[in-house]
Design an enzyme around this catalytic site. Structure first.
Site, PDB file in Angstrom:
ATOM      1  N   GLY A 115      33.455  15.915  75.526  1.00 25.74           N
ATOM      2  CA  GLY A 115      32.174  16.632  75.586  1.00 25.74           C
ATOM      3  C   GLY A 115      32.280  18.116  75.264  1.00 25.74           C
ATOM      4  O   GLY A 115      33.317  18.748  75.471  1.00 25.74           O
ATOM      5  N   GLY A 128      36.506  13.211  78.274  1.00 27.20           N
ATOM      6  CA  GLY A 128      37.064  14.451  77.736  1.00 27.20           C
ATOM      7  C   GLY A 128      36.528  15.004  76.432  1.00 27.20           C
ATOM      8  O   GLY A 128      36.878  16.130  76.091  1.00 27.20           O
ATOM      9  N   CYS A 158      32.911  20.087  78.387  1.00 29.16           N
ATOM     10  CA  CYS A 158      33.814  19.372  79.272  1.00 29.16           C
ATOM     11  C   CYS A 158      35.179  20.047  79.227  1.00 29.16           C
ATOM     12  O   CYS A 158      35.645  20.432  78.164  1.00 29.16           O
ATOM     13  CB  CYS A 158      33.925  17.950  78.730  1.00 29.16           C
ATOM     14  SG  CYS A 158      35.265  17.032  79.431  1.00 29.16           S
TER      15      CYS A 158
HETATM   16  P1  5GP Z   1      28.363  16.438  74.212  1.00 26.74           P
HETATM   17  O1  5GP Z   1      27.349  15.603  73.472  1.00 26.74           O
HETATM   18  O2  5GP Z   1      27.783  17.715  74.727  1.00 26.74           O
HETATM   19  O3  5GP Z   1      29.623  16.636  73.439  1.00 26.74           O
HETATM   20  O4  5GP Z   1      28.811  15.564  75.472  1.00 26.74           O
HETATM   21  C1  5GP Z   1      27.908  15.151  76.452  1.00 26.74           C
HETATM   22  C2  5GP Z   1      28.659  14.406  77.532  1.00 26.74           C
HETATM   23  O5  5GP Z   1      29.630  15.249  78.162  1.00 26.74           O
HETATM   24  C3  5GP Z   1      27.810  13.940  78.693  1.00 26.74           C
HETATM   25  O6  5GP Z   1      27.044  12.808  78.392  1.00 26.74           O
HETATM   26  C4  5GP Z   1      28.873  13.655  79.753  1.00 26.74           C
HETATM   27  O7  5GP Z   1      29.490  12.405  79.591  1.00 26.74           O
HETATM   28  C5  5GP Z   1      29.905  14.720  79.462  1.00 26.74           C
HETATM   29  N1  5GP Z   1      29.816  15.821  80.424  1.00 26.74           N
HETATM   30  C6  5GP Z   1      28.727  16.513  80.817  1.00 26.74           C
HETATM   31  N2  5GP Z   1      29.035  17.471  81.710  1.00 26.74           N
HETATM   32  C7  5GP Z   1      30.361  17.389  81.918  1.00 26.74           C
HETATM   33  C8  5GP Z   1      31.294  18.104  82.743  1.00 26.74           C
HETATM   34  O8  5GP Z   1      30.949  19.048  83.457  1.00 26.74           O
HETATM   35  N3  5GP Z   1      32.586  17.702  82.676  1.00 26.74           N
HETATM   36  C9  5GP Z   1      32.989  16.664  81.891  1.00 26.74           C
HETATM   37  N4  5GP Z   1      34.263  16.310  81.924  1.00 26.74           N
HETATM   38  N5  5GP Z   1      32.154  15.998  81.085  1.00 26.74           N
HETATM   39  C10 5GP Z   1      30.853  16.340  81.091  1.00 26.74           C
END
Ligand code: 5GP
Length: 347
Positions: free
Chosen positions: A183, A181, A186
């Site tokens: 991300g 959650g 996300c």
């Molecule tokens: P960020 O660094 O952008 O905050 O988070 C990256 C992470 O978000 C990714 O490695 C993956 O675990 C998560 N993530 C990527 N795409 C999605 C998505 O469509 N839904 C959700 N719940 N998580 C995602």
């Protein structure tokens, strides 16, 4: 029904308390770490930052750029076996120790991963990635992969609680990926109400993993170099970044111009955009749990990487850690209700 009373923390809830130190400059700080992995028995050394296995971030171009700085890339699972062959035969073999092969948990994913690994012995890492690492099927898949690949280092996730970290390590994972959650693209918390503030998840899961000789990756939620430092300070052995590495020359996704400025589209791997591209649309039984955003184009990733690593080095000097390995030991977090001063806007 049960309510846990102790407050769980995210990166925005804490700051590092500075400590007296003999370090003079951040150039004295080493971000290299060496790990020995529990099941694969392999050693790896490098800077333990990982580009996320999203098709907009974990590209072959990203892997080449980051590997030259000893940084890892989890290459997304949508490349074909032929594209992998072309990539591995083109690049310097030494870079491949920083390249991770990502996979889902279907039979097809399994076969494809075996085919990719069979043609290139230098590929040491497998990342088995599902949105919800709590299903029985997931742990059995990790076990199956471990049996077929005894000498590969397996990363598995995502989970956010100690007991599941333990189960995955006992099932054959060397490294457990932590985060549900947090991300940047996300929407799981909005769509499902499920999640765990990322700093607390890292602290609790690192403790569970280290007790069994395993490691964790803090995955998601880092918005600035300070968050990356907090993830390491909380006990993450590796930190995975999506949004911070998106919208660069090496990133994937559409680049377009709007009002004279360049942008790139960035989207979650469970967003409607990704599902349309790879699964022919959003299946009826599920909601999309990711969003699509437009980010200003940021040029070569090298500059951003220097900014991130420079920030973490600087954290280390503030708390007196000569090496990244010492950061957790030197970390005292203070709980806060303020972060940066935004009177003139955000950077
Ligand atoms: P960020 O660094 O952008 O905050 O988070 C990256 C992470 O978000 C990714 O490695 C993956 O675990 C998560 N993530 C990527 N795409 C999605 C998505 O469509 N839904 C959700 N719940 N998580 C995602």
């Amino acid at each position: 029904m049960h309510i846990e009373q102790d407050l769980k923390l995210g990166f925005k809830d804490v700051l590092f308390r500075p400590k007296r130190s003999t370090l003079k400059s951040r150039s004295e700080v080493s971000l290299e770490r060496e790990f020995s992995f529990k099941h694969s028995g392999r050693k790896w050394s490098g800077v333990p930052v990982i580009a996320a296995n999203m098709d907009t971030v974990g590209t072959f171009e990203m892997a080449e750029a980051l590997a030259s700085h000893d940084v890892l890339t989890a290459v997304h699972k949508h490349y074909t076996v032929d594209q992998w062959r072309e990539f591995t035969s083109r690049v310097d073999k030494r870079l491949l120790k920083h390249v991770i092969v990502s996979t889902g948990t279907s039979d097809q994913d399994f076969e494809k991963t075996q085919a990719i690994l069979a043609q290139e012995p230098e590929l040491q890492f497998i990342c088995i990635d599902v949105a919800n690492g709590y299903s029985e099927h997931f742990a059995s898949f990790v076990q199956k992969m471990r049996q077929h690949c005894p000498n590969h280092t397996i990363i598995a996730g995502n989970v956010v609680t100690g007991e599941m970290v333990e189960q995955l390590i006992l099932s054959g994972a060397d490294i457990v990926k932590v985060g549900i959650g947090p991300g940047s693209v996300c929407t799981t918390r909005v769509k499902t109400g499920v999640g765990y503030p990322q700093l607390s998840a890292i602290i609790e899961c690192a403790d569970a993993a280290h007790g069994l000789g395993g490691q964790i990756v803090g995955d998601g939620g880092c918005t600035c170099p300070g968050d990356v430092a907090k993830a390491f300070g909380g006990g993450a052995d590796f930190v995975m970044l999506g949004g911070m590495l998106a919208a660069h020359s090496e990133s994937g996704g559409e680049r377009f111009e709007k009002d004279g400025r360049e942008y790139m589209r960035f989207y979650g791997m469970s967003s409607a955009t990704a599902m349309k591209q790879y699964a022919g649309g959003v299946a009826k039984y599920r909601a999309s749990e990711g969003k699509t955003v437009e980010l200003a184009f940021r040029g070569p990733v090298e500059n951003t990487l220097q900014d991130i690593l420079g920030g973490v080095r600087s954290t280390c000097t503030y708390v007196g850690a000569a090496r990244l390995k010492e950061l957790t030991k030197r970390t005292t977090f203070i709980q806060v209700r303020e972060q940066e001063n935004n009177v003139y806007g955000k950077e």
